[in-house]
Design an enzyme around this catalytic site. Sequence first.
Site, PDB file in Angstrom:
ATOM      1  N   CYS A 190     -46.677  31.442 -16.206  1.00  0.00           N
ATOM      2  CA  CYS A 190     -46.628  32.245 -17.432  1.00  0.00           C
ATOM      3  C   CYS A 190     -46.965  33.679 -17.058  1.00  0.00           C
ATOM      4  CB  CYS A 190     -47.615  31.721 -18.469  1.00  0.00           C
ATOM      5  SG  CYS A 190     -47.339  32.424 -20.113  1.00  0.00           S
ATOM      6  N   LYS A 197     -45.428  23.344 -27.401  1.00  0.00           N
ATOM      7  CA  LYS A 197     -46.653  24.151 -27.351  1.00  0.00           C
ATOM      8  C   LYS A 197     -46.774  24.938 -28.646  1.00  0.00           C
ATOM      9  CE  LYS A 197     -49.025  27.750 -24.748  1.00  0.00           C
ATOM     10  NZ  LYS A 197     -49.071  28.536 -23.512  1.00  0.00           N
ATOM     11  N   LYS A 254     -49.163  20.238 -26.479  1.00  0.00           N
ATOM     12  CA  LYS A 254     -50.381  21.050 -26.371  1.00  0.00           C
ATOM     13  C   LYS A 254     -50.591  21.800 -27.676  1.00  0.00           C
ATOM     14  CE  LYS A 254     -51.948  25.092 -23.923  1.00  0.00           C
ATOM     15  NZ  LYS A 254     -51.515  26.248 -23.187  1.00  0.00           N
TER      16      LYS A 254
HETATM   17  C1  PBG Z   1     -50.654  30.549 -20.774  1.00  0.00           C
HETATM   18  C2  PBG Z   1     -51.500  29.426 -21.198  1.00  0.00           C
HETATM   19  C3  PBG Z   1     -52.446  29.344 -22.219  1.00  0.00           C
HETATM   20  C4  PBG Z   1     -53.043  28.104 -22.101  1.00  0.00           C
HETATM   21  C5  PBG Z   1     -52.432  27.440 -21.060  1.00  0.00           C
HETATM   22  N1  PBG Z   1     -51.475  28.264 -20.525  1.00  0.00           N
HETATM   23  C6  PBG Z   1     -52.874  30.351 -23.205  1.00  0.00           C
HETATM   24  C7  PBG Z   1     -51.981  30.787 -24.288  1.00  0.00           C
HETATM   25  O1  PBG Z   1     -50.858  30.309 -24.443  1.00  0.00           O
HETATM   26  O2  PBG Z   1     -52.434  31.687 -24.989  1.00  0.00           O
HETATM   27  C8  PBG Z   1     -54.168  27.592 -22.952  1.00  0.00           C
HETATM   28  C9  PBG Z   1     -55.025  26.541 -22.333  1.00  0.00           C
HETATM   29  C10 PBG Z   1     -56.317  26.285 -23.010  1.00  0.00           C
HETATM   30  O3  PBG Z   1     -56.623  26.791 -24.106  1.00  0.00           O
HETATM   31  O4  PBG Z   1     -57.099  25.530 -22.422  1.00  0.00           O
HETATM   32  N2  PBG Z   1     -49.711  30.959 -21.676  1.00  0.00           N
END
Ligand code: PBG
Length: 327
Positions: free
Chosen positions: A119, A194, A247
């Site tokens: 990411c 997500k 997620k």
């Molecule tokens: C990256 C990402 C995030 C998480 C995992 N990969 C943060 C987001 O999307 O803001 C969150 C993981 C967690 O809260 O434990 N984009």
Amino acid sequence: MELLNRPRRLRANPLIRGMVRETRISKSALIYPIFVREGTGIVEPIPSLPGQFRYSPDTLCQELERVRKAGVPAIMLFGIPDHKDEKGSGAWDENGVVQKALRMAKPQFPEIYFITDVCMCEYTSHGHCGILRGQEVDNDQTLEVLCRTALSHVEAGADMVAPSDMMDGRILAIRQALDKAGHQNTPIMSYAVKYASAFYGPFRDAAGSAPSFGDRKGYQMDYHNRREALKEAAQDVEQGADILMVKPALSYLDVIHEVSQAFSLPMAAYSVSGEYAMIKSAAAAGLIDEAAVACESAVSIFRAGADLLITYYAKELAGWIDEGRIG
Ligand code: PBG
């Protein structure tokens, strides 16, 4: 009283309860998320995630020793770079923090399975998950940098990549980029479903990745939606994903259930930072029994249909499985 059915017969003692258990969980299903940052000798506590630390590549190896001893087979790496820029160029830098950590740690721990989060948000100065055009994240331009990032992780030693950006078409783009470079056998775990979630709050503090303006609702999913989860998952299956993920986990057990029923791919669930932090803080306040609540939460995610669980409690859960608390 003449009762033919007495369900309590099968609850009489731990032996029979263990025998008739419907959900069995194993350490082989656990994935532990770890944060790596630049530097040496660093083991930095993360205030928003009590019990979790930021490691430099060298101290990461000490942590991996503990992961191995606990019997947790896999980790998910998140990078925290020293420098961020508009395009997030640290994400695909050959000498970026994740790439360095992989080169140092993977050869020392061939028995651990290394997954990397792909990411841009930890690497961009604006904290969004891609390349901006005006105030919007430009989908197709972002695909290019995601492909470069995924490829650089694999070339540095990642066993699997896990794109979490929620751009359209990223699974196909990354699959093609990996294949073209000869990595046909490297699997992709898609953060297929997500949601735009407030449960990521503690992670964003840990990674310094909160967006500097706006929010992520233009790319992550609206939590009112259920059918859209099936649409996202179906697209990622078509694009060549090997594992699907939902997620967060605890507020989305219905979604985990439905997606796992609808597709034959292995299902992962990510029990995110806010879920962990809530249990930690309620336990610290003396309100709940931490181990009991963490075990019950983890089992509920498997019961819903997850095959794999990404959790900050991975090492502790492995211990609780060893002790026979759950299993
Ligand atoms: C990256 C990402 C995030 C998480 C995992 N990969 C943060 C987001 O999307 O803001 C969150 C993981 C967690 O809260 O434990 N984009």
